[in-house]
Enzyme design. Structure first.
Site, PDB file in Angstrom:
ATOM      1  N   ARG A 275     -14.042  19.128   7.485  1.00  0.00           N
ATOM      2  CA  ARG A 275     -13.223  19.484   8.640  1.00  0.00           C
ATOM      3  C   ARG A 275     -11.910  20.138   8.205  1.00  0.00           C
ATOM      4  O   ARG A 275     -11.415  21.056   8.863  1.00  0.00           O
ATOM      5  CB  ARG A 275     -12.950  18.253   9.501  1.00  0.00           C
ATOM      6  CG  ARG A 275     -12.198  18.574  10.783  1.00  0.00           C
ATOM      7  CD  ARG A 275     -12.030  17.378  11.692  1.00  0.00           C
ATOM      8  NE  ARG A 275     -13.263  17.073  12.407  1.00  0.00           N
ATOM      9  CZ  ARG A 275     -13.967  15.964  12.241  1.00  0.00           C
ATOM     10  NH1 ARG A 275     -13.564  15.053  11.399  1.00  0.00           N
ATOM     11  NH2 ARG A 275     -15.072  15.766  12.926  1.00  0.00           N
ATOM     12  N   ALA A 276     -11.341  19.677   7.101  1.00  0.00           N
ATOM     13  CA  ALA A 276     -10.076  20.242   6.638  1.00  0.00           C
ATOM     14  C   ALA A 276     -10.226  21.726   6.313  1.00  0.00           C
ATOM     15  O   ALA A 276      -9.336  22.536   6.629  1.00  0.00           O
ATOM     16  CB  ALA A 276      -9.573  19.478   5.414  1.00  0.00           C
TER      17      ALA A 276
END
Length: 675
Positions: A275-276
């Site tokens: 997700r980052a």
């Protein structure tokens, strides 16, 4: 209606304003979590942003704010026919901390659904916030299941209501903003990761800037309309820039070189999951659009990392969020190079380090911040003497020693069934959990027990004139499902810091055990408090709070020495519980006394300690005594104290969750050797 404080009039807080504007340009970034001390303009900046958002066109009469150019085909108010649209300002909807699930996602009229078979749906706050801003102040105090629902809707762009076979779905795309004061407790790491960006804010230490903050605030309070009018041109310029950046966003190119820098940065900082990487890519793209560019530069990637990564690097609640900017610059420099934009050369050259033409700086045309989110130790460390040992501050008192490494503890719980705040420690009647029975609803029906409702209505169908296939249901027939789940408790630590506990290795082990219990309390969503006693008195080192890391800081700096006023410690803890019971009567307490059981100082210290302990037993307070006695000769005083408290005693070694498993392995190994 009150006039919001102008966004452009907020003094300082450059990172906060930039993060909010990037989400206004590209809501796909995933929202902003604003962390900081009280009185730092968190709420003011968020509320001011709503006035900058462009107006939205909506289908006339639609409660779900459908876009007339692309109406939601599953809209509960649809299908929508082509017709005139109406324009309205973008909404900012606030979610109160005490909101219910029905208030958030909406509520179904269960009685009409059963009797008439119609989907009578009352929209919730998620529907109101569609195409606007959803603001959650003190998001760390919101119940976990509400945060889960909120973040799921933000991630999927839709809200789903499923209840007793009736389904409703509607679009819910909004800019999610949460603010919190870390002193009042942390969000779980899983929930932190769901926020796209995070910003740490703090009050300026520059006198001139503080003067300007006060000057503008006083001017606004004296004449809100006049003050806002003086900032109208700046507000209009930012609003026009947001519109231009939105139009440019689809044309922004994220080159392979920038993607490699993003991936390398996330890998270098050991960020879990992917997700980052995705958030950084979207943020860097929004930064380029905000700067009026169609290419993502290294400075955009750097600024995106400073906003998207700090909160994703925490491994436990005692880690301070932050990012090593030197390491970030080294990583970006190592993976800087040709984006394949200059002359079509082979992309494989991007893997070779090269000069970074863009240089460091704030992305998206913003000046680089002087410093990113700050890390640092949690609490002061004692000054070390020879051989690394902390120096003593006096003959009868020793300075603080460091805690031993924490470990996974056994589950300590309160017996019986409570009705406190949702958590993960003790059994309780909750809104979520396994169904255990049914009852008549008290107030609004929230969880229907279908079988019990049908059973209650069935005997009266002929008398009610039932003639068709539908079941004739009346209000008196409805039954509320009773459910059993887990609650969070108040875990009050009563720690003996007297001279009898002052041996260095021993006190280090004691602090390690308390730190382990604090970690367990964090994971189980408890409130915690800390009472210490030594010398001639007891002190409330930390009143009951949700901030577990604050308790860890106080524990770290705890000195030892002096006599053992055990009775004073117990009486102080009893007073703390009495006051807290008035504030939060539904939350049950668990008292954890960490001591070797000795009592010294004053007349009849052992008798007084016994009397104080029996107060807890009389009130029915659950208690555990962590026996810290060591040495070949044991007096068993801690066990005797546990009996007076009406609780149980456990040794430091037995507190470990793996102690029984370790004992079994040891016995099995001994059996094999004997064979």
């Amino acid at each position: 209606m009150s006039v919001p404080f102008p966004f452009t009039a907020v003094v300082g807080q450059d990172d906060l304003r930039l993060a909010l504007l990037l989400n206004a340009v590209s809501p796909a970034v995933g929202g902003v979590l604003v962390r900081g001390e009280k009185g730092t303009a968190k709420s003011t900046a968020v509320r001011a942003l709503s006035a900058l958002l462009p107006e939205v066109d909506v289908v006339a009469g639609c409660r779900f704010s459908c876009d007339p150019a692309a109406p939601d085909p599953a809209c509960p108010d649809g299908p929508h026919e082509t017709g005139p649209a109406s324009a309205r300002p973008a909404r900012m909807v606030e979610l109160p901390v005490g909101a219910s699930e029905d208030r958030l996602v909406g509520a179904l009229d269960i009685e009409r659904a059963l009797a008439e078979g119609v989907k009578a749906f009352e929209p919730g706050l998620l529907a109101d916030a569609h195409r606007g801003i959803l603001y959650v102040d003190e998001v760390n105090l919101l119940h976990d299941h509400l945060v889960d629902l909120l973040l799921d809707a933000a991630a999927m762009g839709a809200s789903y209501v499923e209840r007793e076979g009736v389904s409703v779905r509607h679009a819910a795309r909004f800019l999610l903003v949460g603010t919190m004061n870390p002193e009042e407790g942390e969000l779980r790491p899983q929930l932190l990761d769901r926020f796209g960006l995070t910003v740490e804010v703090a009050a300026s230490r520059e006198p001139e800037q503080r003067v300007e903050v006060v000057r503008r605030r006083l001017a606004y309070d004296d004449d809100p309309a006049g003050f806002t009018a003086r900032w109208a041109d700046e507000e209009a310029a930012v609003r026009a820039r947001i519109v231009a950046a939105r139009e440019l966003l689809p044309s922004v190119r994220l080159g392979d070189g920038a993607l490699r820098q993003i991936a390398a940065t996330c890998a270098a900082f050991e960020v879990d999951g992917m997700r980052a990487d995705i958030v950084m890519a979207r943020t860097a793209t929004a930064l380029a659009a905000w700067a009026g560019r169609t290419d993502v530069l290294a400075e955009d990637v750097r600024q995106a990392a400073l906003l998207a990564l700090p909160h994703r690097r925490r491994r436990n609640p005692f880690d301070a969020p932050g990012l090593d900017e030197d390491k970030l610059d080294e990583t970006l420099e190592e993976f800087s190079g040709n984006d394949g934009q200059d002359d079509g050369q082979d992309d494989s050259r991007d893997d070779d380090p090269g000069p970074d033409d863009s240089g460091p700086g704030g992305g998206g045309g913003q000046p680089a911040p002087d410093a990113g989110p700050q890390g640092g130790d949690m609490g002061a460390r004692p000054e070390a003497g020879e051989n690394g040992e902390p120096r003593a501050s006096g003959a009868s008192e020793q300075s603080a020693v460091r805690a031993a490494e924490p470990f996974r503890t056994k589950v300590l719980s309160v017996p019986g069934i409570g009705e406190g705040a949702a958590g993960r420690r003790s059994r309780a009647r909750t809104e979520h959990g396994r169904t255990t029975g049914a009852r008549r609803p008290r107030g609004a029906l929230t969880k229907l027990h279908l079988a019990a409702t049908v059973q209650a209505a069935a005997p009266y169908q002929r008398a009610r004139g039932r003639s068709g296939p539908g079941l004739v249901v009346r209000r008196d027939d409805l039954r509320q499902a009773t459910r059993e789940g887990r609650e969070g408790n108040l875990v009050l630590f009563v720690v003996d810091a007297s001279g009898s506990m002052a041996a260095r290795q021993r006190m280090s082990a004691v602090k390690g055990a308390v730190l382990s219990l604090l970690l367990d309390a964090y994971q189980r969503r408890d409130k915690v408090g800390l009472v210490t006693f030594r010398g001639a008195a007891a002190d409330v080192a930390l009143p009951p709070t949700s901030s577990v890391d604050a308790a860890a800081v106080r524990l770290e700096s705890l000195p030892t020495g002096g006599r053992t006023p055990l009775a004073a410690g117990l009486l102080k803890a009893h007073d703390v519980l009495r006051v807290e019971r008035l504030r939060d009567p539904a939350r049950r307490a668990l008292v954890v006394v960490v001591t070797d059981g000795r009592a010294t100082g004053g007349p009849e210290p052992v008798v007084l300690a016994g009397r104080a302990a029996r107060l807890f037993a009389a009130d029915g307070v659950a208690s555990v005594v962590v026996d810290c006695e060591s040495g070949p000769v044991r007096l068993g005083l801690a066990g005797r104290l546990a009996g007076e408290l009406g609780g149980t005693a456990v040794t430091l070694d037995a507190l470990r969750a793996d102690s029984i498993a370790g004992l079994v392995k040891e016995v099995q190994g001994s059996s094999r050797r004997a064979a």
